[in-house]
Design an enzyme around this catalytic site. Structure first.
Site, short mmCIF file in Angstrom:
data_model
loop_
_atom_site.label_atom_id
_atom_site.label_comp_id
_atom_site.label_asym_id
_atom_site.label_seq_id
_atom_site.Cartn_x
_atom_site.Cartn_y
_atom_site.Cartn_z
N HIS C 10 -0.36 5.27 10.50
CA HIS C 10 -1.28 4.15 10.38
C HIS C 10 -1.35 3.35 11.67
CE1 HIS C 10 -1.00 5.10 6.16
NE2 HIS C 10 -1.96 4.24 5.90
N1 LIG Z 1 -2.76 8.68 -5.14
C1 LIG Z 1 -3.80 7.92 -5.55
N2 LIG Z 1 -4.65 8.37 -6.49
C2 LIG Z 1 -5.71 7.62 -6.87
N3 LIG Z 1 -5.97 6.40 -6.37
C3 LIG Z 1 -5.15 5.90 -5.43
C4 LIG Z 1 -4.02 6.62 -4.98
N4 LIG Z 1 -3.41 5.88 -4.03
C5 LIG Z 1 -4.12 4.75 -3.91
N5 LIG Z 1 -5.17 4.76 -4.75
C6 LIG Z 1 -6.21 3.73 -4.90
O1 LIG Z 1 -6.46 3.19 -3.62
C7 LIG Z 1 -6.48 1.78 -3.72
C8 LIG Z 1 -6.01 1.15 -2.43
O2 LIG Z 1 -6.97 1.41 -1.43
P1 LIG Z 1 -6.78 0.82 0.04
O3 LIG Z 1 -6.21 -0.54 -0.04
O4 LIG Z 1 -8.07 0.96 0.73
O5 LIG Z 1 -5.74 1.83 0.70
P2 LIG Z 1 -4.21 1.55 1.16
O6 LIG Z 1 -3.41 1.39 -0.09
O7 LIG Z 1 -3.84 2.77 1.91
O8 LIG Z 1 -4.22 0.31 2.00
C9 LIG Z 1 -5.54 1.47 -4.87
O9 LIG Z 1 -5.88 0.23 -5.46
C10 LIG Z 1 -5.78 2.63 -5.82
O10 LIG Z 1 -6.83 2.40 -6.73
MG LIG Z 2 -3.97 0.01 4.07
#
Ligand SMILES: Nc1ncnc2c1ncn2[C@@H]1O[C@H](COP(=O)(O)OP(=O)(O)O)[C@@H](O)[C@H]1O
Ligand SMILES: [Mg+2]
Ligand SMILES: Nc1ncnc2c1ncn2[C@@H]1O[C@H](COP(=O)(O)OP(=O)(O)O)[C@@H](O)[C@H]1O
Ligand SMILES: [Mg+2]
Ligand SMILES: [Mg+2]
Ligand SMILES: [Mg+2]
Lengths: 135, 192, 135, 192
Positions: C10
């Site tokens: 990241h």
């Molecule tokens: N393995 C997964 N399968 C399905 N949805 C997921 C998974 N991991 C995360 N998410 C979804 O992604 C969302 C978070 O997105 P985002 O904040 O953009 O990414 P990050 O968590 O990498 O910062 C979570 O609220 C969830 O709904």
């Molecule tokens: Mg993130």
């Protein structure tokens, strides 16, 4: 008070970036995360006295969990223990957890008020999310 | 032991490290991260500066300051290892050089968890301690350390960075064993 | 030709610092180590297309081992596989190994001419030196 | 489906994401890394720009470009997940919205390995697909997605960053389920 976290790395840039990545998981929350990394002249290396100072700075009474990058960083951290007051040393856990992956989990549970044992256990299972995703 | 003879020893070691800086780094370049010469040179330069700035009153204080400086300034694995050597020597220096070096060696073993044959500084320091404990001279101990260094050449490293190389670490002298041989040579040249 | 290494993080700063630390173990030796890290605007995030490009750049014919920081980096790396030519994809190994600790071991054995399986195995045992030192 | 209606859907989704950017980020701040709103806003802005720059000839190409842009520009886990949704929709869009969304949902499941109840976007997307497959309207599907989002509030997260929080993740709506409810709301407002 929360358990403090200490990051020991040969690279100041690596430690700072790892802490930035982990602190993302603490929006608006406080946590003592200290870095001891690099040599005085900005090169790659570790400094047991700096580790000792970082542990004292991160310890607010609940102790600390110390994450290190490589084997020689462990030697510096173990040496650092000798220079700590007895009470601080007794509540310091050196963890073999993966530095980056363990740090992210550790800061989240530490900020949630977990015990030193819980923080160390969370750090130790730092690879689990990647393993689950790759299974 | 008195602070003067220990200072002479450390000065000579610093000199030898400085002279062999590139050789130590070249050895570490073959089986490590190419910094052992630079690490120890920086560390011993800091030790001499610290001793100069506030000359310790006795042998134990001098060894303690030496150790504390090395664990801070060297940067590599050899920092906590040489540092622990001197810190432990401080606690046993009243008995003379042989028991002090033995205590230091025990500290290195406890800190690094290396065993003889793992291709580390242990392989030079151990034989030197054995010679001293058996009543040998410091010159004979220095020869044992040099032989120990030579004996690391065919070994496969099992501790420290060189262990990442596995079988490829064979065929090169260990950098830490090489600097330890210099430490004992400096002792032979400065201590009776 | 050696196996190539790809670092997915990241954080661009974290990836670059980890590669610098690992490359210390290759004084004067060559190895393809590519980074895919951060968002285009310099923020924290991963980009599957950048991962795909990094894998193609690191692959000299012997394939690659890909190390990632967190679970969401794994999702990007798995997505990146879809955008690779079949032959490149088939010789790409995504590794759950600890990013920093695994990378150091991986570059050493890769530079030594090890196979993709050997490089991945070495990365996977990245915590062993710390564990041995802390035992 | 034709490219025009899909474009209208994506435009409306981008608008809703932009309007709810701070809300999505606040949700992610409670149980994640406080970037979901910024991530999706950046991603959908890039999608609209890419579609504008070179308007795809057909629905499949449009969905592919949307997916490929999202996997590159979003930055977070939702990038490869929403991206895969659209990439898989591209392969099934000839059958209409319902089978396309189902194919996209299967892609999300395969990519993320989440199960229903893990407190992710799956919990909003799954119920919407079920409604459509049972012959329900897009408006009914949007309602199911909103209900699914609400149902994530008491859940403990088992996937993604929120899972680091364990029990502490309960009591907050999942950010991804919340944005997925917006995706279906946009569909209800733009698709017959
Ligand atoms: N393995 C997964 N399968 C399905 N949805 C997921 C998974 N991991 C995360 N998410 C979804 O992604 C969302 C978070 O997105 P985002 O904040 O953009 O990414 P990050 O968590 O990498 O910062 C979570 O609220 C969830 O709904
Ligand atoms: Mg993130
Ligand atoms: N665990 C250990 N026990 C004993 N000696 C060790 C150990 N690890 C490393 N060494 C010694 O340290 C030397 C390397 O020192 P140096 O290059 O300064 O540190 P680094 O390997 O961290 O760069 C090795 O050649 C070896 O003799
Ligand atoms: Mg070295
Ligand atoms: Mg070094
Ligand atoms: Mg997020």
């Amino acid at each position: 008070m929360s358990v403090g976290i200490v990051v020991v790395s040969h690279s100041r840039a690596l430690a700072d970036a790892a802490v930035e990545l982990a602190r993302q998981m603490l929006p608006g929350r406080e946590l003592a995360v200290e870095v001891a990394a690099g040599t005085e002249d900005g090169g790659l290396g570790t400094d047991a006295m700096a580790v000792s100072a970082a542990i004292e700075a991160a310890d607010g009474g609940e102790g600390t969990v110390v994450l290190m990058d490589l084997g020689s960083a462990v030697l510096s951290a173990e040496t650092a223990l000798e220079f700590l007051p007895d009470d601080v040393r007794e509540r310091t856990t050196l963890s073999a957890a993966p530095l980056v992956e363990g740090l992210v989990g550790a800061v989240v549970v530490a900020a949630g008020g977990a015990s030193r044992e819980q923080v160390a256990a969370e750090a130790a299972r730092g690879l689990a999310p990647k393993e689950a995703q790759l299974r | 032991m008195n602070p003067e003879e220990l200072t002479a020893w450390l000065r000579r070691f610093a000199e030898l490290v400085h002279e062999h800086r590139d050789e130590l780094t070249a050895l570490d370049s073959a089986i490590g991260d190419a910094d052992h010469g630079a690490n120890l040179d920086r560390g011993m330069t800091a030790v001499l500066a610290a001793l100069q700035e506030a000359p310790p009153a006795d042998a134990a204080a001098l060894l303690k300051k030496t150790g504390a400086t090395l664990v801070s300034k060297v940067g590599g694995a050899s920092g906590p290892l040489y540092g622990t050597l001197f810190l432990r020597m401080a606690g046993a220096v009243d008995g003379g050089f042989a028991p002090a070096l033995r205590a230091g060696f025990d500290g290195v073993l406890a800190r690094g968890k290396a065993e003889p044959g793992d291709k580390t500084m242990v392989d030079a320091l151990g034989p030197a301690c054995d010679v001293l404990d058996a009543g040998g001279s410091v010159a004979e101990a220095a020869q044992a350390a040099a032989d120990g260094r030579d004996a690391t050449v065919p070994l496969v490293a099992r501790k420290g960075r060189a262990s990442y190389l596995g079988e490829r670490s064979a065929g090169h002298a260990d950098p830490g064993a090489t600097s330890t041989a210099l430490l004992l040579r400096a002792a032979a040249e400065t201590l009776r």
